[in-house]
Design a protein around this motif. Structure first.
Motif, PDB file in Angstrom:
ATOM      1  N   CYS A   1      -2.353   0.491  -4.349  1.00  0.00           N
ATOM      2  CA  CYS A   1      -2.267  -1.439  -3.824  1.00  0.00           C
ATOM      3  C   CYS A   1      -1.945  -1.690  -5.399  1.00  0.00           C
ATOM      4  CB  CYS A   1      -3.283  -1.981  -3.194  1.00  0.00           C
ATOM      5  SG  CYS A   1      -3.593  -3.074  -3.223  1.00  0.00           S
TER       6      CYS A   1
ATOM      7  N   TRP B   1     -10.366  -3.206   0.959  1.00  0.00           N
ATOM      8  CA  TRP B   1      -9.500  -1.911   1.763  1.00  0.00           C
ATOM      9  C   TRP B   1     -10.200  -2.853   3.472  1.00  0.00           C
ATOM     10  CZ3 TRP B   1      -4.945   0.451   1.429  1.00  0.00           C
ATOM     11  CH2 TRP B   1      -4.722   0.034  -0.717  1.00  0.00           C
TER      12      TRP B   1
ATOM     13  N   GLU C   1       0.979  -1.341   0.185  1.00  0.00           N
ATOM     14  CA  GLU C   1      -0.141  -0.119  -0.014  1.00  0.00           C
ATOM     15  C   GLU C   1       0.877   1.276  -0.191  1.00  0.00           C
ATOM     16  OE1 GLU C   1      -2.111  -3.230   2.936  1.00  0.00           O
ATOM     17  OE2 GLU C   1       0.247  -1.880   2.354  1.00  0.00           O
TER      18      GLU C   1
ATOM     19  N   LEU D   1      -5.995   6.444  -1.205  1.00  0.00           N
ATOM     20  CA  LEU D   1      -4.308   4.794  -1.136  1.00  0.00           C
ATOM     21  C   LEU D   1      -4.344   4.227  -2.714  1.00  0.00           C
ATOM     22  CD1 LEU D   1      -5.542   4.309   2.002  1.00  0.00           C
ATOM     23  CD2 LEU D   1      -4.199   5.911   1.286  1.00  0.00           C
TER      24      LEU D   1
ATOM     25  N   TYR E   1      -4.829  -1.886   5.298  1.00  0.00           N
ATOM     26  CA  TYR E   1      -5.096  -1.958   4.525  1.00  0.00           C
ATOM     27  C   TYR E   1      -5.522  -2.782   3.268  1.00  0.00           C
ATOM     28  CZ  TYR E   1      -2.474  -2.987   9.666  1.00  0.00           C
ATOM     29  OH  TYR E   1      -2.155  -2.701  10.241  1.00  0.00           O
ATOM     30  N   CYS E   2      -4.205  -3.330   2.136  1.00  0.00           N
ATOM     31  CA  CYS E   2      -5.692  -3.775   1.015  1.00  0.00           C
ATOM     32  C   CYS E   2      -5.534  -5.292   1.430  1.00  0.00           C
ATOM     33  CB  CYS E   2      -4.591  -3.298  -0.251  1.00  0.00           C
ATOM     34  SG  CYS E   2      -3.596  -3.396  -0.571  1.00  0.00           S
TER      35      CYS E   2
END
Length: 125
Positions: free
Chosen positions: A22, A36, A6, A20, A95-96
């Motif tokens: 990824c 996500w 990420e 964001l 987070y992905c």
């Protein structure tokens, strides 16, 4: 090692936007449903958006519906989370996550096989 990476986190003021990104390391994101998630200390990881390999349908948590948009760019092999109208409650590590499937994505973290290390998003004046 197969993992996701990420980027794009940072410090923004309330009302501002952030995107964001990824990307896959050792894997092609185009073959993965992506979700996500975000997490704050002491709380469970929250699923906020998901997308399948075709780009639709997408799914959102109520907490971000109408403000966040998940999308993917097949040519760049990347997935994005556009975040608008950020509020302090959006502060978290984001987070992905990915699962190799042609099916729908999920907002449940246990459904995914691969994760990134996270990127910090802080919304504060």
């Amino acid at each position: 090692q197969l993992q996701l990476v990420e980027s794009g986190g940072g410090l923004v003021q309330p009302g501002e936007s952030l995107t964001l990104s990824c990307v896959g390391s050792g894997l092609h994101l185009a073959q993965y449903a992506i979700g996500w998630f975000r997490q704050v200390p002491g709380k469970e990881r929250e699923g906020i958006a998901s997308i399948n390999i075709y780009g639709t349908p997408t799914n959102y948590a109520d907490s971000v519906e109408g403000r966040f948009t998940i999308s993917r760019d097949a040519a760049k092999d990347m997935v994005y989370l556009q975040m608008n109208g950020l509020v302090p409650e959006d502060t978290a590590v984001y987070y992905c996550a990915g699962r190799h499937t042609s099916g729908r994505g999920s907002l449940h973290p246990e459904w995914y096989d691969h994760w990134g290390q996270g990127t910090q998003v802080t919304v504060s004046s």
